[in-house]
Design an enzyme around this catalytic site. Structure first.
Site, PDB file in Angstrom:
ATOM      1  N   ASP A  29       0.998  -1.110   0.079  1.00 27.85           N
ATOM      2  CA  ASP A  29       0.129  -0.101  -0.001  1.00 27.85           C
ATOM      3  C   ASP A  29       0.935   1.178  -0.163  1.00 27.85           C
ATOM      4  O   ASP A  29       1.850   1.356   0.728  1.00 27.85           O
ATOM      5  CB  ASP A  29      -0.955  -0.085   1.258  1.00 27.85           C
ATOM      6  CG  ASP A  29      -1.972   0.900   1.070  1.00 27.85           C
ATOM      7  OD1 ASP A  29      -3.176   0.450   1.134  1.00 27.85           O
ATOM      8  OD2 ASP A  29      -1.759   2.193   1.143  1.00 27.85           O
ATOM      9  N   ILE A  30       0.461   2.100  -0.839  1.00 33.01           N
ATOM     10  CA  ILE A  30       1.262   3.416  -1.031  1.00 33.01           C
ATOM     11  C   ILE A  30       1.238   4.363   0.213  1.00 33.01           C
ATOM     12  O   ILE A  30       2.143   5.198   0.458  1.00 33.01           O
ATOM     13  CB  ILE A  30       0.864   4.241  -2.375  1.00 33.01           C
ATOM     14  CG1 ILE A  30       2.230   4.888  -2.753  1.00 33.01           C
ATOM     15  CG2 ILE A  30      -0.302   4.745  -2.356  1.00 33.01           C
ATOM     16  CD1 ILE A  30       1.829   5.258  -4.557  1.00 33.01           C
ATOM     17  N   ASN A  85     -12.973  -3.006   2.679  1.00 30.37           N
ATOM     18  CA  ASN A  85     -13.928  -2.111   2.477  1.00 30.37           C
ATOM     19  C   ASN A  85     -14.921  -2.202   1.255  1.00 30.37           C
ATOM     20  O   ASN A  85     -14.273  -2.459   0.289  1.00 30.37           O
ATOM     21  CB  ASN A  85     -13.298  -0.793   2.707  1.00 30.37           C
ATOM     22  CG  ASN A  85     -12.475  -0.827   3.774  1.00 30.37           C
ATOM     23  OD1 ASN A  85     -13.035  -0.863   4.917  1.00 30.37           O
ATOM     24  ND2 ASN A  85     -11.292   0.107   3.494  1.00 30.37           N
ATOM     25  N   GLN A  92     -14.469   2.500   1.402  1.00 27.34           N
ATOM     26  CA  GLN A  92     -13.669   2.162   0.156  1.00 27.34           C
ATOM     27  C   GLN A  92     -13.245   3.337  -0.857  1.00 27.34           C
ATOM     28  O   GLN A  92     -14.322   4.146  -1.056  1.00 27.34           O
ATOM     29  CB  GLN A  92     -14.834   1.127  -0.623  1.00 27.34           C
ATOM     30  CG  GLN A  92     -14.059   0.545  -2.030  1.00 27.34           C
ATOM     31  CD  GLN A  92     -14.895  -0.759  -2.921  1.00 27.34           C
ATOM     32  OE1 GLN A  92     -15.929  -0.702  -2.318  1.00 27.34           O
ATOM     33  NE2 GLN A  92     -14.166  -1.181  -3.591  1.00 27.34           N
ATOM     34  N   HIS A  98     -10.535  -5.624  -2.811  1.00 32.70           N
ATOM     35  CA  HIS A  98      -9.204  -5.828  -2.228  1.00 32.70           C
ATOM     36  C   HIS A  98      -9.288  -6.149  -0.791  1.00 32.70           C
ATOM     37  O   HIS A  98      -9.965  -5.546  -0.105  1.00 32.70           O
ATOM     38  CB  HIS A  98      -8.270  -4.571  -2.588  1.00 32.70           C
ATOM     39  CG  HIS A  98      -8.858  -3.228  -2.261  1.00 32.70           C
ATOM     40  ND1 HIS A  98      -9.784  -2.392  -2.749  1.00 32.70           N
ATOM     41  CD2 HIS A  98      -8.507  -2.466  -0.832  1.00 32.70           C
ATOM     42  CE1 HIS A  98      -9.882  -1.489  -2.170  1.00 32.70           C
ATOM     43  NE2 HIS A  98      -9.363  -1.230  -0.997  1.00 32.70           N
ATOM     44  N   PHE A  99      -8.194  -6.772  -0.173  1.00 30.77           N
ATOM     45  CA  PHE A  99      -8.214  -6.932   1.147  1.00 30.77           C
ATOM     46  C   PHE A  99      -6.937  -6.324   1.643  1.00 30.77           C
ATOM     47  O   PHE A  99      -5.842  -6.383   0.892  1.00 30.77           O
ATOM     48  CB  PHE A  99      -8.003  -8.641   1.323  1.00 30.77           C
ATOM     49  CG  PHE A  99      -9.301  -9.228   1.103  1.00 30.77           C
ATOM     50  CD1 PHE A  99      -9.449  -9.437  -0.416  1.00 30.77           C
ATOM     51  CD2 PHE A  99     -10.017  -9.763   1.976  1.00 30.77           C
ATOM     52  CE1 PHE A  99     -10.582 -10.500  -0.722  1.00 30.77           C
ATOM     53  CE2 PHE A  99     -11.192 -10.580   1.595  1.00 30.77           C
ATOM     54  CZ  PHE A  99     -11.385 -10.701   0.402  1.00 30.77           C
ATOM     55  N   HIS A 100      -6.811  -5.536   2.627  1.00 33.08           N
ATOM     56  CA  HIS A 100      -5.701  -4.939   3.421  1.00 33.08           C
ATOM     57  C   HIS A 100      -5.316  -6.076   4.467  1.00 33.08           C
ATOM     58  O   HIS A 100      -5.865  -6.661   5.106  1.00 33.08           O
ATOM     59  CB  HIS A 100      -6.199  -3.857   4.229  1.00 33.08           C
ATOM     60  CG  HIS A 100      -6.601  -2.698   3.316  1.00 33.08           C
ATOM     61  ND1 HIS A 100      -5.883  -1.401   3.116  1.00 33.08           N
ATOM     62  CD2 HIS A 100      -7.887  -2.388   2.960  1.00 33.08           C
ATOM     63  CE1 HIS A 100      -6.729  -0.734   2.388  1.00 33.08           C
ATOM     64  NE2 HIS A 100      -7.797  -1.130   2.233  1.00 33.08           N
TER      65      HIS A 100
HETATM   66  P1  AMP Z   1      -9.845   1.640   0.412  1.00 28.85           P
HETATM   67  O1  AMP Z   1     -10.130   2.555   1.216  1.00 28.85           O
HETATM   68  O2  AMP Z   1      -9.987   0.214   1.029  1.00 28.85           O
HETATM   69  O3  AMP Z   1     -10.186   1.404  -0.925  1.00 28.85           O
HETATM   70  O4  AMP Z   1      -8.340   1.485   0.053  1.00 28.85           O
HETATM   71  C1  AMP Z   1      -7.510   1.828  -0.936  1.00 28.85           C
HETATM   72  C2  AMP Z   1      -6.129   1.597  -0.727  1.00 28.85           C
HETATM   73  O5  AMP Z   1      -5.257   1.892  -1.839  1.00 28.85           O
HETATM   74  C3  AMP Z   1      -5.566   2.857   0.193  1.00 28.85           C
HETATM   75  O6  AMP Z   1      -4.882   2.306   1.490  1.00 28.85           O
HETATM   76  C4  AMP Z   1      -4.339   3.656  -0.675  1.00 28.85           C
HETATM   77  O7  AMP Z   1      -3.308   3.992   0.137  1.00 28.85           O
HETATM   78  C5  AMP Z   1      -4.107   2.455  -1.581  1.00 28.85           C
HETATM   79  N1  AMP Z   1      -3.625   2.922  -2.733  1.00 28.85           N
HETATM   80  C6  AMP Z   1      -3.999   3.934  -3.688  1.00 28.85           C
HETATM   81  N2  AMP Z   1      -3.239   3.949  -4.711  1.00 28.85           N
HETATM   82  C7  AMP Z   1      -2.236   3.085  -4.713  1.00 28.85           C
HETATM   83  C8  AMP Z   1      -1.165   3.117  -5.611  1.00 28.85           C
HETATM   84  N3  AMP Z   1      -1.064   3.544  -6.631  1.00 28.85           N
HETATM   85  N4  AMP Z   1      -0.497   1.921  -5.013  1.00 28.85           N
HETATM   86  C9  AMP Z   1      -0.721   1.256  -3.999  1.00 28.85           C
HETATM   87  N5  AMP Z   1      -1.825   1.621  -3.252  1.00 28.85           N
HETATM   88  C10 AMP Z   1      -2.396   2.516  -3.450  1.00 28.85           C
END
Ligand code: AMP
Ligand code: ZN
Length: 150
Positions: A29-30, A85, A92, A98-100
Site C-alpha cells: 500500500d502506497i 471495505n 472504500q 481488495h483486502f488490506h
Molecule cells: P480502500 O479505502 O479500502 O479503497 O483502500 C485503498 C487503498 O489503496 C488505500 O490504502 C491507498 O493507500 C491505496 N492505494 C491507492 N493508490 C495506490 C497505489 N498507486 N499503489 C498502492 N496502493 C495504493
C-alpha cells in the site's frame, strides 16, 4: 478499463509487488498504516464483494493467508488485521475489490475502531429473523440452505 488496480495488475502503473499467483496479486500500500501493509487483489476486475465472483474471492482469501504468513515471518509483527471495505459508506476509495493486510504490534499507532453497542435478546432475535426470513430471492435460499434451514 479505467481502474487503478487493473493498471497495477497489468503493470501499466508501477507497484511494489510482493506476491502473485494465478488469480491474485499482492503489492505494498502506497500509504501504509504500518510498514508492510499490503493489498491483495483478485486479477479479475470487480468493484466490491457484492459483484465479485466466488472463484476470485476464494483465490484472494488463500492469497491473503499466504501474504499474512510472509509478512508475519519477515516483519516479525505480533498480529495482523485483514480489512476489506465495500462502498463509499464503508470507506472504500478504490473500486476494485481488495483486502488490506496490516501488520500490527502491541502499542502501535494504528486504530481500527468501531463501537461496541449495547443490545438485548429481542433486538438480536428480530435482526436474526430479519436476516433469515424466507424470501423468493435465490440468494436467500442459498444462505438458508447453507445454514441447514431448508
Ligand atoms: P480502500 O479505502 O479500502 O479503497 O483502500 C485503498 C487503498 O489503496 C488505500 O490504502 C491507498 O493507500 C491505496 N492505494 C491507492 N493508490 C495506490 C497505489 N498507486 N499503489 C498502492 N496502493 C495504493
Ligand atoms: Zn480493476
Amino acid at each position: 478499463m479505467d481502474c487503478l488496480f487493473c493498471k497495477i495488475i497489468s503493470g501499466e502503473i508501477p507497484s511494489k509487488k510482493i506476491y502473485e499467483d494465478a488469480s491474485s496479486v499482492g503489492f505494498l500500500d502506497i500509504n501504509p498504516a504500518n510498514p508492510g501493509h499490503t493489498l491483495v487483489v483478485p486479477k479479475r476486475h470487480s468493484e466490491n464483494i457484492f459483484d465479485a465472483d466466488d472463484e476470485s474471492l476464494k483465490g484472494a482469501i488463500v492469497a491473503v493467508k499466504k501474504v499474512t504468513s510472509m509478512i508475519k515471518e519477515r516483519t516479525g509483527c505480533q498480529g495482523v488485521n485483514i480489512v476489506q471495505n465495500n462502498g463509499k459508506a464503508a470507506g472504500q476509495i478504490v473500486s476494485h475489490v481488495h483486502f488490506h493486510v496490516i501488520p500490527r504490534n502491541q502499542g502501535d499507532s494504528v486504530v481500527i475502531s468501531y463501537p461496541r453497542k449495547q443490545t438485548d435478546e429481542k433486538e438480536l432475535d428480530d435482526m436474526a429473523s430479519k436476516l433469515t426470513r424466507k424470501k423468493s430471492a435465490a440468494l436467500d435460499e442459498e444462505i438458508m440452505r447453507e445454514m441447514g434451514r431448508l
